[in-house]
Design a protein around this motif. Structure first.
Motif, PDB file in Angstrom:
ATOM      1  N   ILE A  47       0.762  -1.221  -0.022  1.00 56.40           N
ATOM      2  CA  ILE A  47      -0.056   0.053  -0.050  1.00 56.40           C
ATOM      3  C   ILE A  47       1.065   1.330   0.159  1.00 56.40           C
ATOM      4  O   ILE A  47       0.469   2.125  -0.753  1.00 56.40           O
ATOM      5  CB  ILE A  47      -0.920   0.021   1.234  1.00 56.40           C
ATOM      6  N   SER A  48       1.854   1.246   0.757  1.00 55.85           N
ATOM      7  CA  SER A  48       2.522   2.412   0.803  1.00 55.85           C
ATOM      8  C   SER A  48       3.628   2.761  -0.360  1.00 55.85           C
ATOM      9  O   SER A  48       3.716   3.714  -1.053  1.00 55.85           O
ATOM     10  CB  SER A  48       3.862   2.365   2.059  1.00 55.85           C
ATOM     11  N   ALA A 164       5.889 -13.582  -2.583  1.00 54.41           N
ATOM     12  CA  ALA A 164       5.816 -12.323  -1.769  1.00 54.41           C
ATOM     13  C   ALA A 164       6.250 -11.246  -2.365  1.00 54.41           C
ATOM     14  O   ALA A 164       5.582 -10.248  -2.518  1.00 54.41           O
ATOM     15  CB  ALA A 164       6.359 -12.570  -0.270  1.00 54.41           C
ATOM     16  N   ASN A 165       7.508 -11.190  -2.758  1.00 52.51           N
ATOM     17  CA  ASN A 165       8.134  -9.899  -3.377  1.00 52.51           C
ATOM     18  C   ASN A 165       7.392  -9.564  -4.626  1.00 52.51           C
ATOM     19  O   ASN A 165       6.979  -8.362  -4.898  1.00 52.51           O
ATOM     20  CB  ASN A 165       9.577 -10.488  -3.754  1.00 52.51           C
ATOM     21  N   GLY A 166       7.097 -10.530  -5.473  1.00 50.26           N
ATOM     22  CA  GLY A 166       6.253 -10.377  -6.884  1.00 50.26           C
ATOM     23  C   GLY A 166       4.799  -9.484  -6.232  1.00 50.26           C
ATOM     24  O   GLY A 166       4.560  -8.501  -6.942  1.00 50.26           O
ATOM     25  N   VAL A 167       3.961 -10.000  -5.364  1.00 46.12           N
ATOM     26  CA  VAL A 167       2.843  -9.577  -5.261  1.00 46.12           C
ATOM     27  C   VAL A 167       3.081  -8.323  -4.637  1.00 46.12           C
ATOM     28  O   VAL A 167       2.189  -7.277  -4.935  1.00 46.12           O
ATOM     29  CB  VAL A 167       2.197 -10.710  -4.254  1.00 46.12           C
ATOM     30  N   ALA A 168       3.889  -8.109  -3.532  1.00 47.35           N
ATOM     31  CA  ALA A 168       3.822  -6.772  -2.986  1.00 47.35           C
ATOM     32  C   ALA A 168       4.439  -5.700  -3.860  1.00 47.35           C
ATOM     33  O   ALA A 168       3.865  -4.682  -3.927  1.00 47.35           O
ATOM     34  CB  ALA A 168       4.950  -6.682  -1.806  1.00 47.35           C
ATOM     35  N   ALA A 169       5.282  -5.929  -4.678  1.00 48.95           N
ATOM     36  CA  ALA A 169       5.853  -4.995  -5.660  1.00 48.95           C
ATOM     37  C   ALA A 169       4.896  -4.770  -6.597  1.00 48.95           C
ATOM     38  O   ALA A 169       4.797  -3.670  -7.243  1.00 48.95           O
ATOM     39  CB  ALA A 169       7.270  -5.441  -6.383  1.00 48.95           C
ATOM     40  N   GLY A 175      -0.051   1.375  -8.828  1.00 46.37           N
ATOM     41  CA  GLY A 175      -0.201   2.654  -8.621  1.00 46.37           C
ATOM     42  C   GLY A 175       0.160   3.480 -10.154  1.00 46.37           C
ATOM     43  O   GLY A 175      -0.259   4.671 -10.475  1.00 46.37           O
ATOM     44  N   GLY A 176       1.154   2.927 -10.763  1.00 47.30           N
ATOM     45  CA  GLY A 176       1.485   3.695 -12.004  1.00 47.30           C
ATOM     46  C   GLY A 176       0.427   3.589 -13.010  1.00 47.30           C
ATOM     47  O   GLY A 176       0.191   4.346 -13.823  1.00 47.30           O
ATOM     48  N   GLY A 177      -0.356   2.668 -13.033  1.00 47.19           N
ATOM     49  CA  GLY A 177      -1.635   2.476 -14.034  1.00 47.19           C
ATOM     50  C   GLY A 177      -2.593   3.242 -13.102  1.00 47.19           C
ATOM     51  O   GLY A 177      -3.661   3.775 -13.964  1.00 47.19           O
ATOM     52  N   LEU A 214      -0.305   9.483   4.837  1.00 45.20           N
ATOM     53  CA  LEU A 214      -1.156   8.756   5.878  1.00 45.20           C
ATOM     54  C   LEU A 214      -0.422   7.380   5.758  1.00 45.20           C
ATOM     55  O   LEU A 214      -0.234   6.846   6.673  1.00 45.20           O
ATOM     56  CB  LEU A 214      -2.797   8.648   5.421  1.00 45.20           C
ATOM     57  N   SER A 215       0.188   6.955   4.466  1.00 48.09           N
ATOM     58  CA  SER A 215       0.644   5.683   4.282  1.00 48.09           C
ATOM     59  C   SER A 215       1.824   5.653   5.310  1.00 48.09           C
ATOM     60  O   SER A 215       2.220   4.696   5.915  1.00 48.09           O
ATOM     61  CB  SER A 215       1.078   5.256   3.023  1.00 48.09           C
TER      62      SER A 215
END
Length: 508
Positions: A47-48, A164-169, A175-177, A214-215
């Protein structure tokens, strides 16, 4: 959604709400959960990072308006795009070092709070120079990618760390889209309320600015650095060794695998950043679609991260289960080369529908390559994980800067020609992957070393004998043991010697 690998005998619950290994790293990824510390860290991290991506790329979908308001030339726009991704080049390496020394929670929250003012100041840009500066300083926030990957690598075990790395990133990269959709609609809403168009786009920037702020507070107050606690508490109690900056940096800089992955990452993530900067304007100018349509098309490229980068990470873990580290490397190599071929094709198409179709397929491959890269990264170094992550992440930004300077700045190349040449560069810069070799697991064309080099040998080589005598290496030994799955079922690695590990071979 519960993503995991088959249970091993060394996995115990350890008082956590999710199965863990001997380092208390989670062996399952339960996306529906927000349980502390593993899954809470997972959700806070993506999220951040999502918030920082929204802030950094809030400007491109509004460029037609900003261009008219600030009298920007094509060179000004290109320079601003370069500035937005260049700031994070060295910032990512610094972020990795801060993660190694102070933990991902403090490093991430601090950076977001330091860069949030630049997002607010986007609303008061009055010239090409001031617009370039706010984009430059906002772009530093993309370094939270490093803390995201460090955090996931610290919370999740080897069999699921790629996922985990792939999903989080991937979800962060959304956000770019998402910003390609969010900002035009926020602008339209403000404009419809009564603001004139040149005031409305300025007010719109307060949305990503508040979101990022907020993040940052959420990460700091709700997150935890490691499964066993925060860095500061563990270091004070003596449960975690406070490492030396010089040694952390030295081990990272002398590991050639990190440099090669930095180059290849420059032409998957770096290309993604470049496309985020140019694609909306490309479709707006070349195919004469309106602002909203251009935004939707551009958004579809970034929104593919919902599944493409996570799939890359998951695919890395699946291939490692069967073929070990060599499976991770081969899959990354093939996916990135094919992405380069699609990029070449995209620049040569003159049809709107065909271009959109190829762009969507291209987005899946280029983003999956990003996930596949960070399926390999956690295994390059245990001691210098943060610096290695930052170095490779910085390579992504370097690739973006070089690509935009060479192909999309000024009028040297038409945009479609630049896209084609960018595809050629993707292919060429992926070839050095053939030189990546792990002596305990092998590489693209060679199997594991016949000298009896093991996981313990590889990770112990990062510690001097004096440090080992003091017990500083114990976490590395645990990691080495938990990484033996990288041998794979179809690969014949050297077995662990019954009389202990052989002499150190360093990073050979």
């Amino acid at each position: 959604m519960d993503i995991s690998q088959p249970e091993n005998n060394n996995k115990t619950n350890g008082g956590f709400s999710i199965p863990v290994d001997s380092e208390n790293k989670a062996t399952k990824l339960r996306i529906h959960s927000i349980a502390a510390p593993h899954m809470r860290a997972f959700h806070l991290s993506w999220i951040s990072f999502f918030a920082c991506f929204v802030s950094t790329f809030a400007a491109p979908p509004l460029i037609p308006l900003i261009r008219d308001n600030l009298n920007l030339t094509s060179t000004d726009i290109g320079n601003a795009g370069i500035a937005a991704v260049s700031g994070a080049v060295f910032a990512r390496i610094v972020m990795g070092t801060l993660c190694d020394l102070f933990g991902p929670r403090v490093a991430s929250a601090a950076l977001m709070l330091l860069t949030a003012p630049a997002v607010y100041c986007s609303a008061i840009a009055t010239s090409p120079a001031s617009f370039l500066l706010v984009r430059f300083f906002t772009g530093f926030s993309l370094s939270t990618f490093v803390s995201t990957q460090y955090w996931m690598s610290s919370m999740f075990s080897a069999p699921v760390v790629g996922t985990a790395n792939g999903v989080a990133a991937g979800w962060g990269n959304l956000g770019g889209g998402a910003t390609q959709l969010i900002m035009p609609y926020v602008y339209t809403l403000i404009h419809s309320i009564g603001s004139n168009k040149f005031t409305a786009w300025r007010i719109a920037f307060f949305v990503p600015a508040v979101f990022q702020t907020l993040s940052a507070y959420s990460v700091f107050f709700l997150g935890q650095d490691l499964p066993d606690g925060n860095f500061s508490k563990l270091q004070k109690s003596g449960d975690k060794h406070k490492d030396k900056f010089s040694q952390v940096l030295y081990q990272a800089m002398t590991n050639y695998r990190g440099w090669i992955l930095a180059l290849t990452y420059g032409y998957c993530f770096g290309v993604e950043l470049t496309v985020d900067n140019i694609i909306a304007q490309y479709f707006y100018d070349r195919f004469h679609v309106n602002l909203h349509t251009a935004g939707i098309i551009a958004a579809s490229f970034g929104l593919a991260n919902l599944f493409s980068r996570p799939f890359g990470g998951y695919l890395s873990d699946v291939m490692a289960t069967r073929y070990g580290m060599r499976g991770r490397l081969w899959t990354l190599f093939l996916v990135q080369v094919f992405g380069g071929l699609l990029c070449v094709l995209l620049g040569r198409l003159g049809s709107l529908s065909a271009s959109v179709t190829v762009m969507l397929v291209f987005s899946v491959f280029v983003q999956a390559a990003c996930g596949l890269t960070y399926g390999v990264v956690p295994f390059v170094s245990r001691r210098s994980l943060g610096v290695i992550s930052g170095l490779i992440g910085g390579g992504g930004n370097v690739g973006a800067v070089l690509t935009q300077v060479i192909f999309f700045r000024g009028s040297t190349f038409k945009t479609e020609t630049g896209i084609t040449l960018m595809g050629v560069m993707i292919i060429c810069c992926t070839l050095p992957m053939m030189f990546i070799y792990f002596p305990q697991w092998g590489g693209l064309f060679w199997g594991a070393s016949s000298k009896g080099i093991t996981e313990e040998n590889y990770y112990m080589s990062e510690w001097t004998q004096e440090e080992q005598d003091k017990g500083f290496h114990k976490a590395s030994l645990k990691f080495a043991n938990n990484s033996k799955g990288e041998r794979g079922k179809k690969v014949g690695p050297a077995s662990t010697p019954s009389e202990g590990t052989p002499e150190s071979y360093g990073h050979a």
